[in-house]
Design a protein around this motif. Structure first.
Motif, PDB file in Angstrom:
ATOM      1  N   LEU A  61      60.793  57.327  84.123  1.00 36.80           N
ATOM      2  CA  LEU A  61      61.873  56.660  83.376  1.00 36.80           C
ATOM      3  C   LEU A  61      61.470  56.434  81.924  1.00 36.80           C
ATOM      4  CD1 LEU A  61      62.882  53.999  86.072  1.00 36.80           C
ATOM      5  CD2 LEU A  61      64.000  56.180  85.605  1.00 36.80           C
ATOM      6  N   VAL A  82      64.471  55.840  79.717  1.00 34.70           N
ATOM      7  CA  VAL A  82      65.400  54.804  80.173  1.00 34.70           C
ATOM      8  C   VAL A  82      64.840  53.448  79.774  1.00 34.70           C
ATOM      9  CG1 VAL A  82      66.507  53.732  82.178  1.00 34.70           C
ATOM     10  CG2 VAL A  82      66.193  56.211  82.100  1.00 34.70           C
ATOM     11  N   ALA A 125      69.524  48.444  83.766  1.00 34.13           N
ATOM     12  CA  ALA A 125      68.545  48.955  84.719  1.00 34.13           C
ATOM     13  C   ALA A 125      68.362  47.980  85.883  1.00 34.13           C
ATOM     14  CB  ALA A 125      67.218  49.203  84.027  1.00 34.13           C
ATOM     15  N   HIS A 184      65.111  58.048  90.295  1.00 33.45           N
ATOM     16  CA  HIS A 184      66.352  58.776  90.007  1.00 33.45           C
ATOM     17  C   HIS A 184      67.566  57.943  90.374  1.00 33.45           C
ATOM     18  CE1 HIS A 184      67.440  59.813  94.200  1.00 33.45           C
ATOM     19  NE2 HIS A 184      66.137  59.849  94.408  1.00 33.45           N
ATOM     20  N   ARG A 186      68.241  55.752  87.352  1.00 36.91           N
ATOM     21  CA  ARG A 186      68.834  56.527  86.255  1.00 36.91           C
ATOM     22  C   ARG A 186      70.314  56.823  86.528  1.00 36.91           C
ATOM     23  NH1 ARG A 186      66.525  59.813  82.521  1.00 36.91           N
ATOM     24  NH2 ARG A 186      64.495  59.655  83.586  1.00 36.91           N
ATOM     25  N   ARG A 224      72.538  53.527  86.590  1.00 37.92           N
ATOM     26  CA  ARG A 224      72.652  52.974  85.232  1.00 37.92           C
ATOM     27  C   ARG A 224      73.636  53.791  84.400  1.00 37.92           C
ATOM     28  NH1 ARG A 224      70.376  53.757  80.241  1.00 37.92           N
ATOM     29  NH2 ARG A 224      70.133  51.878  78.936  1.00 37.92           N
ATOM     30  N   SER A 225      73.603  55.116  84.534  1.00 39.81           N
ATOM     31  CA  SER A 225      74.541  55.970  83.802  1.00 39.81           C
ATOM     32  C   SER A 225      75.973  55.717  84.251  1.00 39.81           C
ATOM     33  CB  SER A 225      74.180  57.445  84.001  1.00 39.81           C
ATOM     34  OG  SER A 225      72.900  57.732  83.478  1.00 39.81           O
TER      35      SER A 225
END
Length: 248
Positions: free
Chosen positions: A33, A36, A42, A66, A69, A72-73
């Motif tokens: 990460l 990130v 997060a 993952h 990630r 969070r997106s």
């Protein structure tokens, strides 16, 4: 996210799954990460992961980098769902890019409130009537309706624009089927398909009414009269061809 921040995030995960966090874990998560940031999104991604029940009720939830990630997106993209950039007059390309990126980052991160609704078109009855009138002139027949039976649905599925959209008056080929040549055989019991539809089908597709027997007789008589006039003008003679020799 550096190793210290990754350790804090893993501590947040441990509150849900009781995992043991060591330096190697923090180093590995920081590597996965690295792009990130350790922020509220997060941490919210971790909480959302453990707040969603698994498909298998006997499965133990165990978050991976993952997952952080991806979730969070999704959180940040949801805030941008109704975002529409409002340009300034006479702004340059550089100014547009800077302001656009700034607005996207502010809304995605939650620093600026997310738009609550999409921009709606203002109603104008006069303009709407003119628009519908223009669509009708171009062949629009209004909203489609649902067929009442399977037979109507099947007929509607093969209906199309052009000659194949109507039944042929000459050979009675069904809608969507090509016209047939006269005659039949064991190999082609329905007749050989014609490369072009019958003239009667072309007229029917264009909405031209079919001629009666009397009208066809009058038209044929007129064609014979024009041919007779042309033949009489030349005294019925067929002129010899003139051969032109090449000059040396």
């Amino acid at each position: 996210m550096n190793r210290s921040e990754a350790a804090l995030l893993l501590g947040h995960c441990a509150a849900f799954d009781n995992r043991t966090v060591g330096e190697a874990d923090a180093t590995a998560w920081a590597s996965a990460l690295h792009d990130v940031p350790y922020d509220n999104d997060a941490r919210t991604a971790v909480a959302r992961f453990y707040g969603t029940p698994p498909k298998d009720p006997h499965q133990r939830l165990w978050i991976q980098p993952h997952n952080v990630r991806t979730l969070r997106s999704k959180l940040r993209s949801a805030r941008l769902e109704n975002f529409q950039y409002e340009p300034l007059p006479d702004e340059s390309v550089g100014e547009f890019m800077a302001r656009y990126r700034g607005q996207v980052q502010a809304i995605a991160s939650g620093r600026a409130p997310a738009p609550v609704g999409r921009l709606a078109l203002e109603a104008d009855p006069k303009r709407d009537r003119e628009f519908v009138k223009e669509l009708t002139a171009r062949g629009w027949e209004g909203n489609r309706t649902v067929a009442d039976s399977d037979e109507e649905a099947e007929a509607d599925s093969i209906r199309r624009a052009g000659p194949l959209g109507v039944e042929c008056p000459a050979c009675h080929a069904a809608i969507g089927r090509p016209c047939k040549s006269p005659g039949a055989s064991e190999k082609r019991p329905l007749g050989k398909p014609r490369p072009k539809p019958h003239s009667a089908r072309l007229r029917a597709a264009q909405g031209v009414p079919e001629q009666t027997a009397e009208q066809r007789a009058v038209e044929e008589q007129a064609i014979r009269a024009r041919a007779a006039q042309h033949f009489a003008r030349d005294d019925g003679r067929i002129h010899d061809a003139v051969i032109v020799e090449d000059q040396p």
